[in-house]
Each structure stands twice: as structure tokens, then as C-alpha cells.
Write a protein that holds these residues in place. Structure first.
Motif, PDB file in Angstrom:
ATOM      1  N   LEU A 146       0.856  -1.445  -0.015  1.00 20.88           N
ATOM      2  CA  LEU A 146      -0.152   0.004  -0.102  1.00 20.88           C
ATOM      3  C   LEU A 146       0.936   1.249   0.039  1.00 20.88           C
ATOM      4  CD1 LEU A 146      -2.865  -1.038   2.300  1.00 20.88           C
ATOM      5  CD2 LEU A 146      -2.869  -0.947   0.046  1.00 20.88           C
ATOM      6  N   LYS A 147       2.131   1.039   0.564  1.00 24.42           N
ATOM      7  CA  LYS A 147       2.995   2.257   0.584  1.00 24.42           C
ATOM      8  C   LYS A 147       3.357   2.492  -0.814  1.00 24.42           C
ATOM      9  CE  LYS A 147       5.957   3.246   3.889  1.00 24.42           C
ATOM     10  NZ  LYS A 147       6.902   3.039   4.904  1.00 24.42           N
ATOM     11  N   ARG A 148       3.696   1.411  -1.681  1.00 22.78           N
ATOM     12  CA  ARG A 148       4.236   1.621  -3.075  1.00 22.78           C
ATOM     13  C   ARG A 148       2.926   2.115  -3.650  1.00 22.78           C
ATOM     14  NH1 ARG A 148       7.471   0.693  -7.136  1.00 22.78           N
ATOM     15  NH2 ARG A 148       6.440  -0.424  -8.951  1.00 22.78           N
ATOM     16  N   LEU A 149       1.796   1.734  -3.670  1.00 21.55           N
ATOM     17  CA  LEU A 149       0.510   2.192  -4.346  1.00 21.55           C
ATOM     18  C   LEU A 149       0.509   3.952  -4.035  1.00 21.55           C
ATOM     19  CD1 LEU A 149      -2.002   1.766  -6.090  1.00 21.55           C
ATOM     20  CD2 LEU A 149      -3.200   1.391  -3.537  1.00 21.55           C
ATOM     21  N   LEU A 150       0.644   4.143  -2.578  1.00 17.63           N
ATOM     22  CA  LEU A 150       0.542   5.719  -2.347  1.00 17.63           C
ATOM     23  C   LEU A 150       1.842   6.414  -3.276  1.00 17.63           C
ATOM     24  CD1 LEU A 150      -0.373   8.102  -0.816  1.00 17.63           C
ATOM     25  CD2 LEU A 150       1.183   7.274   0.977  1.00 17.63           C
ATOM     26  N   SER A 151       2.890   5.990  -3.275  1.00 15.41           N
ATOM     27  CA  SER A 151       4.108   6.663  -3.649  1.00 15.41           C
ATOM     28  C   SER A 151       3.646   6.775  -5.450  1.00 15.41           C
ATOM     29  CB  SER A 151       5.150   5.981  -3.554  1.00 15.41           C
ATOM     30  OG  SER A 151       5.455   4.779  -3.990  1.00 15.41           O
ATOM     31  N   VAL A 152       3.418   5.604  -6.091  1.00 16.66           N
ATOM     32  CA  VAL A 152       3.159   5.427  -7.692  1.00 16.66           C
ATOM     33  C   VAL A 152       2.056   5.869  -8.039  1.00 16.66           C
ATOM     34  CG1 VAL A 152       3.210   3.999  -9.259  1.00 16.66           C
ATOM     35  CG2 VAL A 152       4.724   3.527  -7.485  1.00 16.66           C
ATOM     36  N   ALA A 153       1.017   5.691  -7.356  1.00 14.83           N
ATOM     37  CA  ALA A 153      -0.431   6.247  -7.862  1.00 14.83           C
ATOM     38  C   ALA A 153      -1.250   6.879  -6.665  1.00 14.83           C
ATOM     39  CB  ALA A 153      -1.321   4.774  -8.353  1.00 14.83           C
ATOM     40  N   PRO A 154      -0.933   7.927  -6.176  1.00  9.78           N
ATOM     41  CA  PRO A 154      -1.523   8.721  -5.074  1.00  9.78           C
ATOM     42  C   PRO A 154      -3.166   8.627  -5.473  1.00  9.78           C
ATOM     43  CG  PRO A 154      -0.152  10.051  -6.338  1.00  9.78           C
ATOM     44  CD  PRO A 154      -0.038   8.815  -6.836  1.00  9.78           C
TER      45      PRO A 154
END
Length: 622
Positions: A403-411
Motif C-alpha cells: 500500500l505504501k508503494r501504491l501511495l507513492s506510484v499512484a496517489p
């Protein structure tokens, strides 16, 4: 005699016979007697047959009450022109009302009568036959007690700590018998019985697995896969083997009624409930109880204690919200099993202190089973990939790497997923579905957008890549996020219930915008090229996530809506999904849809509410 010389007609004779014996002649027996040339001869032969049968005795055998007596012979007492005579008669040859017709035919044959006379006489004798030998329960009981008193006891109990042979004393024949019993009496294991028990156990657990796989409840994974089947089969087999071994090699447990108090029934019930759900826990508890009865030769008290332990474990495990709650549940379970163990001990007349000991054994069993469940559960969660409450809580952590990667890549997608999760969780809680499963499913439903985030509008900032490609390719890119999401779910080993939400959150809906764009160029374009792969939502949680996803995405186009406009907007979104048949497999009712709609409207109204303008802000705007 009058019928023979013709002075009385056959009809008159029938009437006379019927008046003399109105209840005895049945069917056409009276008519046949009247038509026979010598009816008095028939009566005479019938009398001989009847007297012979009554002399031998027509016994009245009760249906119940003879189980404790000799099953092969009976003793008949009769007065035969003098003293009382005792005859030992095999039970199979005893004359009763059930086989009296056969006996009458035998006696008629012995009289060497003609076929017609033999049939007529035997039937006439049957018409008057009655039972004249009756079972004497009191006398039989006295005889049984007299015989039992003369028999030496063949079973003797050797209590723990008793000395069988003393040093320096002469070994008697009785001592040798007791020594032999000590070495052989504890071993009651039989290979053939064990194989038979395993066969019955296999049938029980096959039925249980079919029930588990055919239906599902709100807190279970949607499928009974191979690892789950292997786990259930192994659990049932281990339980049966352990019960059989304890019964064979530790007979003091079985004889004292303590066998159920040392078996890990509570451990099995807790694990099944946490991994598959409450209903499945009850089914497996019943199967374990039946397997214990098979292992202990149908001991009803063991079944009662196992069922009490298992059902209490299912009830307590179904209410846990954190892993540490299992310890608290173990304390409650110990108290329940203490009461059950003591009650069963008192009921069977063991005495106060033995009943207390039985209760303490049961209490320790319940507590340690809860502690063991706490250790086994994380391992089984990973092996079975089960969507337990604890694992869902761990997956709902927004600080997880995925989920942290989702936030950084696709906020934008991340923000959309969090809002969808809020909507879905609130709606599922309102309709009685699983809110945590819906929330976690919503967090991960668009995880596939990490691969190409710039093609989704919530992640765009002015520039739209779809302006450079044709509508069909745009639809293919949008559809691919479902496929990429399932691939990431496999890499993250997400539970099957979460994977189902990822696959079903669009169902088989059409990507309307690009389909309309394609129709401008070609009216005959196929809608299948612009449709998501599906399948349609098969659970309430998956359907709620679909509705929340649709409403949240479309609500971004609204500008300062009122409550009335929000209600109309949500109703239109719901109607679109219903008309497209996307909710047919979800088991959502019209009442559920109304509750979900009201929940969405309430949350969106709070999201779009107007803020108060402060004076300083007004001055700056001037």
C-alpha cells in the motif's frame, strides 16, 4: 346332520354358524363348512388339532424384556394330568400366534386327512386358537438371580498402587491370573477395528468437507481448496488415532470417563472456527464427536463432553477480535469445562472429589488448547492462505509495503481506494456482512494500477494519454489492471476472498466512455472488446465494493451536491448495475441495497459538506 340329509339348506347352516360364533368365522369359512358334505367331521378334526396345539402351548412372547435371558431356549411349565412338568423348548420351535398357522397345517398333515378336509380343519382350528402360555417376568428374574449368585466373578479390578505379588510370599493360582491380567488387560487395540473406524471416519469427514465446500458464511474463505482438505483430513485422522491409542493403552482414562478431558477437541474447534467460520466449526465438532464414539465403542458421556467443549470453543473463538483475546477465551473455556467435567462426574456417581478432579482435567485441557491455538494459528493462516480476522487486520495496515508503494506510484488511486474502503466497510457493517473483509478488499481492489498509473484519470494532472491512442486500446489498458491486480495478489499471497474482490469489483461491466467513442467510428463494434473480464460479484462484500467503487469514482464529477441530488445520483448508479445484471450472484436483497444507498449518501454528504468561510478568508479574496 340335518345339512347332510337335506332338511337344512346351506344358507341356513351359514346363518346358524354365524349366530353361534359371530366373531370367529372369517371370510368364506362358514360358507365352505356349509358346502362340505360332512361339516361335523371338519369340526371334530379341528378340535383335535386345536387341543394338540393348546397342549403344547401357544406362547405369548413379549417384544422387549428378554434381552437379559437365554436367547436360545425357553422353559415351559405345564400340568399334564398330574404334577407340574418343565420342558426346555428351543426358541425357534416355540409356537406363537405368528407361526400358529404353520403348526396347524403340520398337525393336520399328521392326521392323514384329505387335502380339502385338512385345509378346512386347520383353518377352523386357527379361528379358535388363542395364546395360553405367558412369560413370567418375576419367576424369570428370581431364577436369573439364583444362577448369578452361584457363578464365580470373572472380572476383578486391580486399582492403581495395589501389590499383585509380594516378595517372599508363595505365588498362588489367583496371583498368576491377576499378573496375567495386568500384562494383557490394558491392551485393547485391534487392527481390524481400527481400519473399520478409519473407514467410518473417512465417510464422516467427506460429508463434513462437502458441507464446508458447498456453502459459505460471512467469515470464511469462498472455496475449499486442496490444502484445506488435506488439513481437515489430517486433523480428523490424528484425532481418531489419538483417541483410539488412549483407549487402547490407557484404559483407566476410558473407564474413568476422563478420555474426552485429555483430547484436544477445543484446539480443533478453535482452529476450524478461526480459519473457516463458526458454522464449519460446529460441523467439524460434531464429526469429531462421532469419531470419538467410534473409537470408544459408543461412550455417550465422552460425546457429551466433546460436544460441550467443541461448541463452547466455537462460540468463544467466533467472538475474538485480537490474538490476545484467545488467552481470555481460554480462561472462559476453562471455567465452562470445569463445570461440565464436574457435572458429568457427579451425574455418573463418581463422588465429590473424583468429580472435582475430572473438572480440573477438563479445565486445564480447555486453557492449554487456547494457548496452543494461538501458536498454531499464524502457521496455518500462511499455509492455508486463509482470510482470518487476525490476518485481515494485519493486511489492513496502511503502512504495508504494497500500500505504501501504491501511495507513492499512484496517489490518486490510493486516495480512491481509501475512500472506497470507508464506504464499503460502513455499508457491510450496516447490512450484517463482513466489514473488515470489505475494507481490506477495497484497499487492494485497484492494486493492479501500479503497473500503468498514468492511464487512470485519478492519477493524471492535465495530460491524458488516452488522447493519443484509439478507444479499443484504451479499453484494453483499463481492463488490464484487473489482470495485473490478480498477479500482484498472487505475489503477495493474498487470501482467496481478497483475490475474489479484485477480480469481481468491475464484474462484466462495459467501459462506457470508450465504447461510446468507438461507436462514433463504427456502429457495429462489439461490446465484448470493451467489457471487463469478470466474473460478477459472488459475495455481498464483493458487490458492496463494486458499488462503492462506482459511486466514489462517479461522485468526483459532482459540484457541491445537495442531499436530494446525492440520493438521486446513488440510485442511478445502483440502477445501472442492477439493469446490467451485475448483482445477480451477490445475494444482496432489495432491503440491503436500500441500506447501502442510505449509508453511501450519508458518507458522501459528509464528504461534500460546505465549510464555513472565515472573515479573514473573505478579506483576502477581496
Amino acid at each position: 346332520d340335518q345339512a347332510e340329509d337335506g332338511s337344512v339348506s346351506s344358507a341356513d347352516l351359514v346363518l346358524r354358524l354365524s349366530s353361534l360364533w359371530p366373531d370367529v368365522p372369517e371370510g368364506n369359512l362358514a360358507a365352505r363348512l356349509a358346502s362340505y358334505p360332512a361339516p361335523d367331521t371338519a369340526f371334530a378334526q379341528a378340535r383335535l388339532i386345536l387341543e394338540t396345539m393348546l397342549k403344547e402351548g401357544i406362547a405369548a412372547i413379549p417384544d422387549v424384556g428378554l434381552e437379559r435371558f437365554n436367547p436360545e431356549t425357553v422353559e415351559i411349565r405345564r400340568w399334564d394330568s398330574g404334577p407340574l412338568v418343565y420342558d426346555q423348548v428351543p426358541l425357534d420351535s416355540l409356537v406363537t400366534m405368528k407361526n400358529v398357522a404353520k403348526q396347524a397345517a403340520v398337525h393336520a398333515k399328521n392326521l392323514r386327512l384329505s387335502a380339502t378336509l385338512s385345509t378346512l380343519a386347520s383353518e377352523l382350528a386357527l379361528a379358535f386358537a388363542q395364546e395360553n402360555a405367558f412369560f413370567d417376568a418375576a419367576q424369570s428374574e428370581r431364577r436369573l438371580e439364583e444362577v448369578s449368585a452361584r457363578v464365580e466373578p470373572v472380572i476383578r479390578r486391580i486399582v492403581q498402587g495395589e501389590r499383585v505379588i509380594r516378595k517372599g510370599f508363595i505365588v498362588s493360582a489367583e496371583d498368576m491370573v491377576r499378573l496375567s491380567a495386568l500384562h494383557s488387560g490394558g491392551l485393547r487395540f485391534n487392527v481390524l477395528k481400527a481400519l473399520g473406524g478409519l473407514s467410518l471416519l473417512a465417510l464422516l469427514f467427506c460429508g463434513a468437507v462437502l458441507l464446508l465446500g458447498k456453502h459459505g458464511d460471512q467469515d470464511t474463505s469462498p472455496a475449499m481448496d486442496r490444502p484445506s482438505f488435506i488439513f481437515l483430513a489430517s486433523l480428523g485422522t490424528f484425532y481418531f488415532i489419538l483417541a483410539s491409542a488412549l483407549d487402547a493403552f490407557a484404559p483407566m482414562l476410558a473407564d474413568g470417563g476422563h478420555l474426552a478431558a485429555v483430547l484436544p477437541t477445543a484446539l480443533a474447534a478453535i482452529l476450524i472456527t478461526m480459519l473457516f467460520g463458526r458454522r464449519q466449526g460446529i460441523i467439524v465438532t460434531m464429526a469429531l464427536g462421532m469419531s470419538l464414539m467410534i473409537a470408544t465403542r459408543m461412550d455417550p458421556l465422552s460425546l457429551v463432553e466433546v460436544m460441550a467443549s467443541g461448541l463452547a470453543s466455537v462460540l468463544l473463538a467466533g467472538r475474538t477480535e485480537k490474538r490476545v483475546d484467545l488467552i481470555r477465551s481460554g480462561a472462559y473455556l476453562a471455567a465452562i469445562q470445569l463445570s461440565v467435567g464436574f457435572a458429568l462426574g457427579a451425574f455418573t456417581g463418581r463422588g465429590f472429589f473424583p468429580s472435582v478432579v475430572s473438572g480440573l482435567w477438563s479445565a486445564m485441557n480447555g486453557f492449554f488448547c487456547s494457548v496452543l491455538a494461538l501458536g498454531f494459528l499464524p502457521v496455518l493462516e500462511q499455509w492455508l492462505n486463509a482470510a482470518t480476522l487476525f490476518r485481515l487486520q494485519e493486511l489492513s495496515d496502511l503502512n504495508s509495503p504494497a500500500l505504501k508503494r501504491l501511495l507513492s506510484v499512484a496517489p490518486g488511486t490510493y486516495s480512491h481506494s481509501v475512500t472506497v474502503a470507508h464506504l464499503a466497510e460502513s455499508a457491510c457493517r450496516a447490512i450484517g456482512a463482513d466489514p473488515i473483509l470489505a475494507r481490506v478488499g477495497a484497499y487492494y481492489h485497484d492494486i493492479g494500477k501500479i503497473e500503468q498509473p498514468e492511464y487512470f484519470i485519478e492519477n493524471q494532472s492535465g495530460y491524458n494519454k488516452h488522447d493519443e491512442i484509439n478507444p479499443r486500446l484504451s479499453a484494453t489498458v483499463l481492463r488490464s489492471h484487473v489482470k495485473f491486480g490478480l498477479e500482484r495478489a498472487d505475489a503477495l499471497r493474498l487470501p482467496a476472498a481478497i483475490r475474489a474482490i479484485i477480480a469481481e469489483h468491475h464484474g462484466t461491466s462495459i467501459i462506457g466512455y470508450f465504447f461510446a467513442q468507438a461507436q462514433k467510428d463504427d456502429q457495429d463494434v462489439s461490446s465484448d472488446d470493451y467489457r471487463y473480464p469478470g466474473p460478477q460479484p459472488a459475495s455481498k462484500e464483493s458487490a458492496v465494493v463494486m458499488l462503492a467503487d462506482t459511486v466514489e469514482a462517479a461522485s468526483r464529477t459532482l459540484k457541491r451536491p445537495t442531499i436530494g441530488r446525492l440520493e438521486q445520483f446513488v440510485s442511478e448508479m445502483f440502477a445501472t448495475k442492477q439493469d446490467a445484471g451485475q448483482l445477480e450472484r451477490s445475494e444482496l436483497t432489495f432491503r440491503d441495497l436500500e441500506i447501502i444507498k442510505n449509508t453511501f449518501v450519508r458518507i458522501l454528504a459528509g464528504h461534500f459538506h460546505s465549510r464555513i468561510e472565515y472573515p479573514k478568508a473573505k478579506e483576502e479574496r477581496r
